[in-house]
Design a protein around this motif. Structure first.
Motif, PDB file in Angstrom:
ATOM      1  N   MET A 143       0.870  -1.713   0.346  1.00 50.33           N
ATOM      2  CA  MET A 143       0.348  -0.340  -0.356  1.00 50.33           C
ATOM      3  C   MET A 143       0.945   1.540  -0.177  1.00 50.33           C
ATOM      4  O   MET A 143       0.702   2.275  -1.398  1.00 50.33           O
ATOM      5  N   LEU A 144       1.825   1.799   0.869  1.00 51.76           N
ATOM      6  CA  LEU A 144       2.713   2.821   0.651  1.00 51.76           C
ATOM      7  C   LEU A 144       3.135   2.645  -0.284  1.00 51.76           C
ATOM      8  O   LEU A 144       3.995   3.353  -0.460  1.00 51.76           O
ATOM      9  N   GLN A 147       1.606   5.868  -4.344  1.00 50.95           N
ATOM     10  CA  GLN A 147       0.971   7.757  -4.301  1.00 50.95           C
ATOM     11  C   GLN A 147       0.763   7.340  -2.657  1.00 50.95           C
ATOM     12  O   GLN A 147      -0.965   8.308  -2.771  1.00 50.95           O
ATOM     13  N   LEU A 148       0.472   6.787  -1.548  1.00 48.42           N
ATOM     14  CA  LEU A 148      -0.434   7.092  -0.352  1.00 48.42           C
ATOM     15  C   LEU A 148       0.062   7.539   0.490  1.00 48.42           C
ATOM     16  O   LEU A 148       1.058   7.141   1.401  1.00 48.42           O
ATOM     17  N   PRO A 149      -0.214   9.152   1.547  1.00 51.09           N
ATOM     18  CA  PRO A 149       0.401   9.770   2.544  1.00 51.09           C
ATOM     19  C   PRO A 149      -0.072   8.430   3.363  1.00 51.09           C
ATOM     20  O   PRO A 149      -1.027   7.951   3.487  1.00 51.09           O
ATOM     21  N   ARG A 150       0.775   8.448   4.338  1.00 53.56           N
ATOM     22  CA  ARG A 150       0.778   7.843   6.014  1.00 53.56           C
ATOM     23  C   ARG A 150      -0.543   8.257   6.282  1.00 53.56           C
ATOM     24  O   ARG A 150      -1.611   7.066   7.030  1.00 53.56           O
ATOM     25  N   TYR A 476       6.331   4.404  12.087  1.00 52.07           N
ATOM     26  CA  TYR A 476       6.353   3.292  12.340  1.00 52.07           C
ATOM     27  C   TYR A 476       7.032   2.500  10.573  1.00 52.07           C
ATOM     28  O   TYR A 476       7.580   3.107   9.647  1.00 52.07           O
ATOM     29  N   ASP A 477       8.275   1.414  10.675  1.00 52.90           N
ATOM     30  CA  ASP A 477       8.809   0.900  10.392  1.00 52.90           C
ATOM     31  C   ASP A 477       8.545  -0.836   9.988  1.00 52.90           C
ATOM     32  O   ASP A 477       8.239  -1.160   9.785  1.00 52.90           O
TER      33      ASP A 477
END
Lengths: 479, 480
Positions: A143-144, A147-150, A476-477
């Motif tokens: 997902m990350l 282009q998706l802001p956290r 978050y890692d």
């Protein structure tokens, strides 16, 4: 984009087995709870009417001034919210001890318990792996990599998850409302519906806190087992440990003398001590009279005479009569004075106790307010008029009414006295036009202002855990 | 091989984060709860002494025939383990000359009622039960997920050995913090000095209570293993376990009285008391009427021109005394048998209802453990029955040693009543002392065993049942 994430989250949750099981459990429990509590409420109403009938019969038969204090205590109707929230009601019916097995060993079961224990656990079960679970599966990476802001991802998860956890709640809420409207026993007016709506609002706030706790913890941990453990641990602390410890902690900080002790003390002051003081002062008075009027009569002798002999003696001697009347007057003053003094001392002691135990209760409440569970249950019980605040309100509400009633009785008594001089404390008074006791519920505004701090605490908890979740997810890692 | 497996389980459990959570929680709340409970107990003991003392003070010099003796229920020293029903127990008995003694119930403290209590029983039954499930939920499904089983089972190891090792290893690790914090708590109690916890009278019960809690936790460990072997993933197993916990801890105990009420309805105590009272009042009124008529007839015969009643009319009163005797005996026995019949019937029905509720609630081991701990702490239902029995004995004693020393005469006529109270001939009133209910005995360990051995057997049965379930599931478990 946000919409897509929310849809995805909702679809994920609803397909999950825990959603079906949890919703079913909550629905069944709510229905069982409201049906059972309604039948209890029905009994309560019946018993209330029986009590009133008994009281009316007693007043019609034995209304003497001497007895009214015992007969005439206002009857408060059972709270109309008892089909939902029991609050302190269970502790009042200790008479039912023999008939009510097992009930007493576990906390009462009502809507508040369903929300605070079942729903909060379910909220945690819904959210504990929402981030750490995806990280384990590897979907978070995928997902990350888009282009998706956290922040958007977390916001979507939060909104979607919260909607999912609200669905079973709202369903049970609707079913309960339908049941209440259809039930002939419960007659709610707009006032009660408004309180009910507030109760539901508080429940939503409360459930959302536990969802956010799970979310925060899942943002803090790497695997879902760990986050499950941590969230359960926090849940145990918040629900099972902190609220239960609070009264004891408060009792350690704030010592209150036992009620028994004070009652014995006041009993002694207004009983034995009073008699002793009256006796002493009487002796003094008799001494005075015996010295002053030794020429007329000996007061010690006179006071031992029987009633008939005394009146004969007094009729013969007008001077003695005068002195004796004066003596009786002085005697009355002494008794009244001592009574007043002793009662004042006793009531000071008692008021002191009341003040102390009230501040202890307040402290216990404040300590427990560290836990959202306590805040929620205070709001729920106070809003529905079944909590600690309500007992205070009742006292304030009843005592002026009692004053009105006793004033009425006194007037009635005086009237009767004027018409008939032989009328005494043990004669029957006709009280058929007495002022009736009509119970009025506390206005919603007052209830809100009392519970305001707890609303604020619930909101603060929400904000706190939401920001914690966002902060920890930022760091978050995902690898 | 078995030893190696156990040691491996112990090692993995100890280095796990869960062990420290349990350690922390146990060490914090168990000693704290004992401290709080002992304080609470000392408060109740001083209340009890105060109650008895004021009763004595107030009764001095008031020992006449209508005197009401009071017996107060002393708190049980074991109530520090489980408060049980202490807040709602019958608390005081007030004797009465006519044999209709009254029982008063304790009024619970409202503050604690809103939030609940925190005693040893609560900690074990609610808090530690969750932790026990948390300890075992991924014992099997977790090992499968992480692939440990494939490696282990490729060696010549028996599956039942693995299962036993998991059970014993985890259980031992769980018991370490649990027993250690109990020891600390008992030492704190001992040094607080109020309760001689290590005395021969109390310590056996303490051991039994701790034994019950260990048995209960063992059953939960078996349950956790079973569900862990039953499900494929550890997430599912914890979800299922929490659901079961809710069912056992919240739903079953609450629903069982409701179901038994539906199956076997019994009217509430207040309704029954009202019924009893009205019957009693009706019968005494009838008796009074008959006595009045008797008196009137005697008076009409001996002093036809008078009305009312007087204690000075020796001729009438002597005649009345003689004739009223059979009348009173008749009525007294009638009233006693009527009331007795009603009460026995009501108690039987209540008992039957309670038994149904108890059987249903026996489905939940959380409930039976809670019940057992209350019973062995002398705060359960048997203690309430015990007090009621001793209250009856107290009434009989007072009747024999006190009320029977007085001769009570009452003369009733249509115009009014007069009564006389005289001592039995040759009895000195000075020799009367205030009757006190001393030598009160709480339910003893033997009695508690006799009444509750079924529940203990049930707990052991649950252990075996869950273990068999776990064994069957694990033997069929697909480790791929």
């Amino acid at each position: 984009m946000l919409k897509v994430i929310i849809y995805k989250e909702i679809a994920d949750n609803i397909r999950n087995l825990r959603f079906t099981i949890g919703s079913l459990l909550i629905l069944i429990m709510s229905v069982v709870c409201v049906v059972v509590l309604t039948s209890h409420y029905n009994n309560e109403v019946k018993e209330y009417h029986q009590r009133i009938a008994e009281q009316n019969a007693a007043i019609a038969e034995f209304a003497h001034v001497n007895r009214l204090g015992v007969i005439m205590h206002p009857n408060v109707p059972p709270s109309k919210f008892h089909p939902l929230v029991l609050g302190l009601a269970l502790s009042e019916s200790s008479d039912n001890f023999n008939n009510d097995p097992l009930n007493t060993l576990f906390p009462p079961f009502d809507f508040v318990v369903i929300v605070s224990i079942l729903m909060s656990l379910m909220a945690i079960l819904f959210s504990y792996n929402s981030i750490s679970g995806e990280a384990e599966d590897g979907t978070l990476r995928l997902m990350l990599s888009n282009q998706l802001p956290r922040m958007l991802l977390l916001a979507g998860k939060w909104i979607g998850g919260t909607i999912c956890i609200f669905i079973p709640f709202l369903l049970s809420f609707i079913i309960i409302s339908i049941y209440i409207t259809l039930s002939p026993v419960i007659q709610w007016e707009s006032y009660h519906w408004a309180c009910f709506a507030l109760l539901c609002l508080a429940s939503l706030l409360f459930i959302s806190i536990f969802y956010l706790i799970g979310l925060t913890i899942s943002c803090l941990t790497k695997n879902s087992t760990m986050s499950m453990l941590l969230s359960l641990f926090v849940w145990v602390l918040f629900i099972l440990v902190i609220p239960n410890l609070s009264p004891y902690t408060a009792a350690q900080f704030y010592k209150v003398p036992s009620v028994n002790k004070i009652e014995k003390e006041t009993g002694r002051i207004t009983g034995v001590d009073r008699d002793r003081i009256i006796g002493e002062r009487m002796n003094e008075l008799m001494n005075q009279y015996s010295i002053k009027y030794s020429s007329v009569f000996d007061i010690y002798e006179v006071s031992k005479l029987g009633r008939q002999e005394l009146s004969e003696l007094l009729d013969q001697n007008s001077e003695a009569k005068e002195i004796y009347t004066q003596f009786m007057k002085d005697y009355d003053t002494i008794v009244n004075d001592v009574n007043r003094e002793q009662n004042a001392t006793a009531s000071r002691l008692y008021e002191d106790l009341v003040v102390k135990s009230e501040s202890q209760t307040r402290l216990a409440k404040n300590i427990a307010a560290i836990s959202p569970y306590a805040c929620f249950s205070y709001i729920a019980t106070d809003i529905t008029g079944t909590g600690l605040h309500n007992t205070e309100y009742l006292e304030k509400f009843i005592s002026p009414l009692e004053d009105v009633f006793f004033e009425y009785v006194e007037n009635k008594f005086m009237e009767n006295m004027q018409q008939d001089p032989t009328f005494g404390y043990n004669s029957f008074i006709d009280l058929s036009d007495r002022p009736q006791f009509i119970f009025e519920e506390e206005p919603i505004r007052a209830k809100l202002s009392v519970t305001l701090p707890y609303w604020v605490i619930l909101a603060v908890f929400n904000a706190l855990f939401l920001s914690l979740a966002f902060i920890s997810f930022r760091r978050y890692d995902v690898r | 091989m078995f030893k190696t497996l156990i040691i491996k389980e112990i090692q993995t459990a100890i280095i796990d984060f869960r062990f420290w959570v349990v350690m922390l929680l146990c060490l914090c709340i168990i000693p704290l709860s004992f401290y709080v409970s002992v304080k609470n107990y000392s408060q109740r003991v001083s209340d009890y002494h105060m109650e008895v003392q004021t009763y004595r003070e107030q009764s001095e010099g008031r020992l006449y025939g209508n005197f009401q003796a009071e017996g107060v229920h002393p708190p049980s020293p074991l109530s520090i383990f489980s408060q049980g029903l202490d807040n709602k127990m019958p608390y005081k008995v007030i004797t009465s000359r006519d044999g209709q003694y009254k029982i008063e119930y304790a009024t619970p403290d409202r503050k604690e009622d809103l939030m609940g209590k925190i005693d040893f029983a609560y900690i074990v039954v609610i808090v530690l039960s969750i932790l026990a499930l948390v300890f075992t939920f991924n014992a099997i499904s977790g090992d499968k997920e992480s692939g440990v089983f494939r490696a282990v089972l490729s060696n010549p190891v028996l599956r039942r050995q693995i299962l036993m090792a998991k059970l014993i290893g985890n259980y031992i690790v769980f018991l370490i913090p649990f027993l250690f914090s109990i020891l600390v708590a008992l030492l704190i109690t001992y040094y607080m000095g109020l309760i001689p916890i290590f005395s021969a009278k109390i310590f056996p019960s303490v051991l039994v209570i701790i034994g019950i809690s260990m048995l209960f936790l063992f059953a939960l460990f078996n349950l956790g293993l079973w569900m862990s072997a039953f499900t494929r993933t550890s997430t599912l197993s914890i979800n299922v376990l929490i659901l079961i916990w809710i069912l056992l801890g919240l739903v079953v105990p609450k629903v069982s009285p409701i179901i038994s009420e539906a199956i076997y309805p019994v009217e509430s105590t207040s309704v029954f008391e009202a019924k009893k009272k009205s019957i009693y009042q009706n019968m005494t009124r009838e008796q009074a009427n008959e006595e009045e008529e008797l008196y009137e007839s005697i008076r009409m015969r001996l002093r036809p021109n008078t009305i009312g009643v007087s204690s000075g009319w020796d001729d009438i009163n002597a005649d009345f005394d003689e004739k009223v005797e059979p009348l009173r005996e008749k009525w007294e026995s009638a009233i006693a048998s009527e009331i007795n019949k009603l009460t026995v019937d009501y108690n039987l029905r209540c008992e039957k209802q309670n038994r149904i509720a108890k059987i249903i609630s026996g489905l939940s081991l959380i409930n039976s453990a809670n019940n057992l701990m209350a019973e062995f702490s002398a705060t359960g239902y048997s203690e309430s029955d015990n007090f009621l029995n001793q209250a009856k004995q107290f009434q009989d004693n007072v009747q024999q040693n006190f009320y029977d020393k007085f001769i009570y005469k009452i003369y009733r006529s249509k115009g009014g009543t007069t009564s006389q109270m005289n001592m039995v001939d040759g009895f000195d009133r000075e020799s009367l002392s205030v009757p006190v209910m001393d030598n009160y005995k709480h339910v003893s360990l033997q009695e508690a065993f006799k009444q509750n051995w079924r529940d203990i057997v049930l707990l052991a049965f649950y252990c075996v049942l869950f273990f068999v379930g776990a064994f069957v599931c694990f033997v069929r478990f697909d480790v791929r």
